[in-house]
Design an enzyme around this catalytic site. Structure first.
Site: not given
Lengths: 594, 257
Positions: A404-406
């Site tokens: 997550f978060e890229g």
């Protein structure tokens, strides 16, 4: 008026310029207030949160809500909210320390982080006066809880491909939102959602959506691999009428908010990963001291010591890099004038400044954590596979951080991409430096670093940066506009730059410690620095070689390889001995120490 | 109400004690407020909130104790005083600390003085009672409940697991036992406010004390760590023989009989 941002350290400049340790923030610079804030958070987590984790892991989320309100009473939700809106307006170091100490609570720390970070910050940073007054005082106390809704079933990393739509109604009073947002943290209980939707299917924009608005609902709880003590559901929007006053920022400028909130999310993730790594380390070393095989505590076996030495030197590197970056933000945002703080464009500019560093921290820290929990389970042997042991949860909880978060892949690709964009915009003299480096190659003379502490490591940092420049310059020259397609080369370059940033961060931190506290009190730091720099440099050499071979052929390749040999020439340190040395102290302390 | 709390900085409970050069090694050790003193601080704050007045925390120690005093201020105490004896006193004991505290407190008109029942390091439990003795006021140790009505005080105290109720009057010194209350965490707003609260720093001179006045009444002969725990022994053979051997070993090896 003087330009307050004149003297700030430019994002990405670490690759080109040397910097004095005086300008770098290190954990040794914490004030007494920072330490007290850390202690309050630590005690809150240990005494109030941990006893509840097993229930929250079974989705008893009313406990999370209650805990968040208690956290709010202690001020643990208001660090980033300015005083005038009911928060504390603390510095970035304080809010990072809160995130680090929260991380021990596993999934609950994701709940906390989503509320104070991606949930509240869009309003803190980009809300207008009315929105701030309406929402922030409630968010700072935990009276209302926040969530962030960007991802959709069909758009993850490609956030702008969102299908959720917003259409202004005939009266011009409300936007009507329709769509589905997926994997929304806190969605089980959040009162306020930051939702991205395209106005008329075109203009990507952010909205503040309240749970009580008719047409807002959530799906079933997801069954996740880890961070089970955080609520994750689909957010469903069916003809939701959102007052037009709840448009956040400008219409069609949602990407400015989305990407900058992501940047902050990334460095905060780094901070959390550092905290979780320290906890996993502590669990492992305590277990290894207590567990006997062949009448010997397994901590005393050299192979276990090797693990501790590697784990700890990586944690030291992650911690040094992350807090250096937090320091950059503190410095940059601290210089914004009162008017600039209220100007979304200025705020966005100062966050975007360190996009490269944010990505580097996200990747490096999440992979450090994954390494540490993996070895942690290994040290626990069969017991590490059993749910009675905390390391089992830590192992599962860790995995999402690389996603997550890229994803780490996207974040790696962003690093060279952002460098080149900054170079083309004239923000960083990358191409000039790469050019002069090529000239330097011709007359490069091998250097012998001295014997004083850190001499070799400083030499390796200097050459690591040059290798990074060489690889980036070469790739840019060779592939030009089609470089985007050479993803393997780009990722190699990102890895070289990542290691160079982490190496420089540990060297600067240790140098600062030696200067301030003396060599005797900096010994453990020095040993970590030696281990980490040696191993990171070995990786750099490998990545550089692969890049050169993929990019050039024949004589040109032979010339480049010979240049690389000059840059990498050094007498390696004995990492086996250094790891034993580091481990002995760690085994005695039974936790990560510096 | 004029309330004073006696506070000691001690090692964190998780710290390991090591010796170097016949002394306890304090290098790089994490320190905390003595946990029993935390009960005292919490009680002081609650009494102030109920009856009005002011809470002052006072500690005899070194510059390093400032951090623990600030923590007490962050919890909600109003003022702090640090009596720094680092340069004046080399070997102090309970008498030293009690004497200094008494000199500090004697003209303060304290209505209520609270201390921890015992410090987790030295473990003597003497300083509180000594101060009360020197000030000539009553004291009650190991209290688990405190009720104040005017100048009348009703106290429940822990007596080796049982409890007794005592009635007394102010001015008074009490020492806190576990169970008295649940100490609060210093909140973040509290921490930020603590920076601005007054913290007075004093030395022996400021109290008109000479080094001889506070000279320790005890002498430390030797400092050593407890012996390492040895592995146990499992006896075998006929039960009668085992008993005989056990008695023999208790005489000769363990030397407890």
């Amino acid at each position: 008026m003087t330009n307050q941002t004149e003297n700030v350290i430019k994002g990405g400049s670490f690759l080109l310029d040397d910097i004095s340790y005086e300008r770098v923030f290190t954990p040794e610079d914490y004030t007494d207030e920072h330490k007290m804030i850390a202690k309050t958070t630590e005690d809150f987590v240990e005494n109030e949160v941990l006893p509840q984790v097993e229930f929250i892991e079974k989705h008893e989320f009313e406990r999370s809500v209650k805990l968040l309100k208690e956290a709010g009473e202690l001020g643990l939700l208001g660090a980033d909210v300015p005083e005038e809106y009911g928060g504390l307006g603390l510095d970035k170091i304080s809010s990072a320390l809160i995130a680090e100490k929260m991380s021990r609570a596993g999934g609950f720390s994701i709940t906390h982080g989503a509320h104070v970070g991606i949930g509240s910050l869009p309003i803190v940073l980009f809300g207008n006066e009315e929105q701030k007054q309406n929402y922030l005082p409630l968010l700072a106390t935990g009276e209302k809880l926040a969530a962030y809704a960007l991802t959709e079933p069909g758009s993850g990393s490609d956030a702008l491909g969102a299908k959720t739509t917003a259409k202004l109604n005939a009266e011009g009073t409300h936007y009507i939102l329709n769509g589905e947002k997926q994997w929304i943290t806190n969605s089980g209980f959040a009162d306020i959602f930051i939702v991205y939707a395209k106005i008329d299917g075109e203009h990507f924009s952010a909205f503040i959506v309240e749970r009580v608005f008719p047409g807002v609902s959530t799906g079933a709880e997801e069954k996740k691999m880890g961070i089970k003590s955080s609520s994750t559901r689909t957010l469903i929007l069916e003809d939701v009428a959102v007052p037009k006053e709840n448009l956040l920022g400008e219409a069609g400028k949602g990407h400015v908010i989305a990407f900058n909130i992501l940047n902050i999310g990334r460095y905060k993730l780094g901070v959390g990963a550092v905290g979780a790594s320290k906890r996993a380390f502590e669990l492992s070393v305590k277990y290894a001291n207590g567990r006997q095989q062949f009448k010997t505590p397994i901590a005393q076996f050299n192979l276990t010591k090797e693990k501790f030495g590697t784990m700890a030197s990586k944690i030291y590197a992650a911690e040094s890099s992350v807090y250096r970056t937090v320091g950059l933000f503190e410095d940059r945002m601290g210089r914004l004038s009162d008017e600039e703080v209220k100007d979304g464009k200025e705020v966005a500019k100062s966050i975007a400044e360190y996009a490269i560093e944010c990505s580097l921290n996200k990747v490096f820290s999440s992979e450090t954590l994954d390494y540490v929990v993996d070895e942690g389970v290994q040290i626990h042997g069969g017991y590490g596979y059993m749910q009675e042991y905390e390391i089992e949860r830590a192992y599962r909880d860790s995995r999402i951080n690389r996603i997550f978060e890229g994803t780490n892949e996207i974040n790696r690709l962003l690093v060279p991409g952002t460098f080149l964009r900054k170079a083309l915009k004239g923000e960083l003299p990358l191409l000039q430096k790469a050019q002069s480096l090529q000239e330097e190659l011709m007359m490069l003379m091998p250097e012998e670093p001295g014997d004083e502490p850190l001499a070799q490591e400083k030499y390796l940092v200097k050459n690591a940066k040059k290798i990074g420049l060489l690889a980036a310059g070469l790739a840019a020259q060779k592939y030009g506009k089609s470089l985007e397609k050479e993803q393997e080369v780009l990722v190699n370059i990102a890895d070289i730059i990542s290691n160079a940033y982490a190496m420089e961060s540990v060297v600067l931190r240790t140098a600062k410690s030696i200067a301030k506290a003396g060599l005797e009190k900096s010994k453990q730091k020095l040993v970590y620095t030696q281990i980490f720099c040696q191993e990171a440099f070995n990786e750099i050499e490998q990545h550089a070689k692969e890049t050169l071979v993929a990019t050039e052929k024949g004589d040109a390749l032979r010339m480049l390889l010979s240049a690389l040999r000059k840059f990498t020439r050094h007498t390696p340190i004995n990492v086996i001995a250094k790891k034993r040395e580091a481990a002995d102290k760690l085994i005695e302390a039974e936790r990560f120490i510096v | 109400m004029n309330i004073y709390v006696l506070l000691k900085r001690t090692f964190d409970t998780e710290e390991k004690i090591t010796l170097s050069g016949g002394k306890i090694n304090e290098d790089g050790v994490e320190c905390i407020i003595n946990p029993y003193d935390e009960f005292a601080i919490e009680e002081a704050i609650q009494v102030r909130d109920a009856h009005g007045g002011e809470v002052t925390v006072v500690s005899v120690g070194s510059e390093d104790s400032e951090k623990q005093l600030r923590t007490a201020l962050a919890m909600g105490a109003d003022k702090a005083a640090l009596i720094n004896i680092e340069d004046d006193v080399e070997n102090g004991d309970q008498f030293t600390t009690a004497k200094i505290l008494t000199e500090y407190l004697k003209d303060k008109g304290a209505d209520l003085i609270l201390a921890g029942n015992v410090a987790i390091d030295g473990g003597s439990g003497q300083v509180g009672p000594r101060v009360a003795g020197l000030l000539g006021i009553p004291y009650v140790t190991t209290i688990t409940n405190l009720e104040i009505d005017g100048s009348n005080v009703t106290i429940t105290r822990d007596v080796e697991g049982d409890s007794e109720v005592i009635e007394t009057t102010l001015p008074l010194l009490v020492t806190a036992q576990q169970g008295l209350n649940e100490p609060r965490y210093p909140s973040l707003p509290g921490i930020m406010k603590a920076k601005k609260k007054p913290l007075e720093e004093l030395e022996l001179d400021d109290l008109d004390l000479e080094e001889e006045d506070v000279e320790a009444k005890t002498k430390t002969i030797e400092v050593y760590l407890p012996p390492k725990k040895e592995a146990g022994k499992v006896l075998s053979g006929d039960l009668g023989d085992q008993v005989k051997e056990l008695v023999h070993l208790l005489h000769t090896e363990a030397k407890v009989i």
